[in-house]
Design an enzyme around this catalytic site. Structure first.
Site, mmCIF file in Angstrom:
data_model
loop_
_atom_site.group_PDB
_atom_site.id
_atom_site.type_symbol
_atom_site.label_atom_id
_atom_site.label_comp_id
_atom_site.label_asym_id
_atom_site.label_seq_id
_atom_site.Cartn_x
_atom_site.Cartn_y
_atom_site.Cartn_z
ATOM 1 N N ASP A 17 0.857 -1.176 0.000
ATOM 2 C CA ASP A 17 0.000 0.000 0.000
ATOM 3 C C ASP A 17 0.902 1.237 0.000
ATOM 4 O OD1 ASP A 17 -2.418 1.573 0.452
ATOM 5 O OD2 ASP A 17 -1.644 1.830 2.487
ATOM 6 N N ASP A 19 -0.318 5.135 0.915
ATOM 7 C CA ASP A 19 -0.597 6.122 1.957
ATOM 8 C C ASP A 19 -0.644 5.470 3.337
ATOM 9 O OD1 ASP A 19 -0.982 8.607 0.417
ATOM 10 O OD2 ASP A 19 -2.610 7.486 -0.508
ATOM 11 N N THR A 112 -2.499 0.524 -4.562
ATOM 12 C CA THR A 112 -2.975 1.717 -3.873
ATOM 13 C C THR A 112 -4.364 2.118 -4.340
ATOM 14 O OG1 THR A 112 -2.526 4.082 -3.485
ATOM 15 C CG2 THR A 112 -1.763 3.166 -5.569
ATOM 16 N N SER A 113 -5.118 2.758 -3.455
ATOM 17 C CA SER A 113 -6.420 3.303 -3.809
ATOM 18 C C SER A 113 -6.303 4.651 -4.517
ATOM 19 C CB SER A 113 -7.294 3.452 -2.554
ATOM 20 O OG SER A 113 -7.611 2.177 -2.027
ATOM 21 N N LYS A 144 -10.705 -1.300 -2.081
ATOM 22 C CA LYS A 144 -10.495 -1.979 -0.813
ATOM 23 C C LYS A 144 -11.663 -1.606 0.115
ATOM 24 C CE LYS A 144 -5.464 -1.313 -1.225
ATOM 25 N NZ LYS A 144 -4.300 -0.597 -0.673
ATOM 26 N N ASP A 169 -1.746 -0.180 6.223
ATOM 27 C CA ASP A 169 -1.926 0.595 7.458
ATOM 28 C C ASP A 169 -3.371 0.704 7.897
ATOM 29 O OD1 ASP A 169 -2.808 3.885 6.866
ATOM 30 O OD2 ASP A 169 -2.543 2.460 5.231
#
Length: 222
Positions: A17, A19, A112-113, A144, A169
């Site tokens: 991931d 962020d 990643t989103s 996600k 995270d």
């Protein structure tokens, strides 16, 4: 309940991931989402409890369940533009530069989103190398905690889910990793509450060792 930290995990590929895991972007995320919450008459504190890990439109759907998805998608485009333009305070998570350097010649992918523009902006602001394999918002049909992104990352690297370790995270991200059938390393203070297989305060707390058989050993400081 916090995870009990084992001495090590062995994998063949790592899925990362961005962020909160590689890049600390909390300052800009909070600025942008506080403004959005205030515009929509929502409590900013409660809003910030659910924004991490999801794509923006998915967060909006949780917070405004009666609103048409078309409005969420349009609002999400505005949010992405605001976040991409605001890089004040974006820094690497402690240990991230050394961690990424250790992975340079090992199988790994960014999952990643963020969309491509935001991912590039934040990785650049944090002065971290962009992995050659990456799965961004444009590459998936579901945000996600759906496992699609992690499963796609594993497939693009050519590894089975059980051979991959996820670094995450957020609650949504940890749920996605588990749903993909992968082991999860939780990074940072948010992750501890969501029972990852391993929890570390930051990326200074592990060592990456490649094996002659293609395995990757992750050793954690307890």
């Amino acid at each position: 309940m916090a995870a009990t930290t084992p001495a090590s995990l062995t994998a063949r590929a790592l899925l990362l991931d961005m962020d909160g895991t590689l890049v600390n972007s909390d300052a800009v995320v909070e600025r942008c989402w506080r403004r959005w919450a205030e515009r929509h008459g929502l409590d900013p504190v409660e809003t910030l409890k659910v924004v991490h890990g999801r794509q923006g439109y998915a967060t909006m759907a949780v917070l405004l369940p009666e609103r048409p998805m078309e409005e969420n998608l349009a609002d999400n485009r505005v949010m992405l533009a605001e976040e991409t333009a605001d890089l004040d305070g974006v820094v690497p998570v402690p240990g991230a530069p050394a961690f990424m350097a250790a992975l340079a010649n090992l199988p790994h992918a960014l999952v990643t989103s963020a969309d491509k523009a935001l991912a590039g902006a934040r990785m650049g602001a944090a002065e971290l190398p962009m992995p050659a394999t990456r799965v961004t918002a444009e590459d998936v049909s579901a945000s996600k905690p759906d496992p699609e992104g992690f499963l796609k990352g594993a497939a693009e690297l050519g590894f089975a889910p059980e051979d991959c370790v996820v670094f995450e995270d957020s609650e949504a991200g940890i749920q996605a990793g588990r749903a993909a059938g992968m082991r999860v390393v939780g990074v940072g203070p948010r992750a501890a509450a969501f029972a990852p297989d391993v929890h570390v305060e930051d990326l200074t707390r592990l060592t990456v060792t490649p094996g002659p058989d293609g395995t990757i050993t992750l050793t954690f400081a307890v």
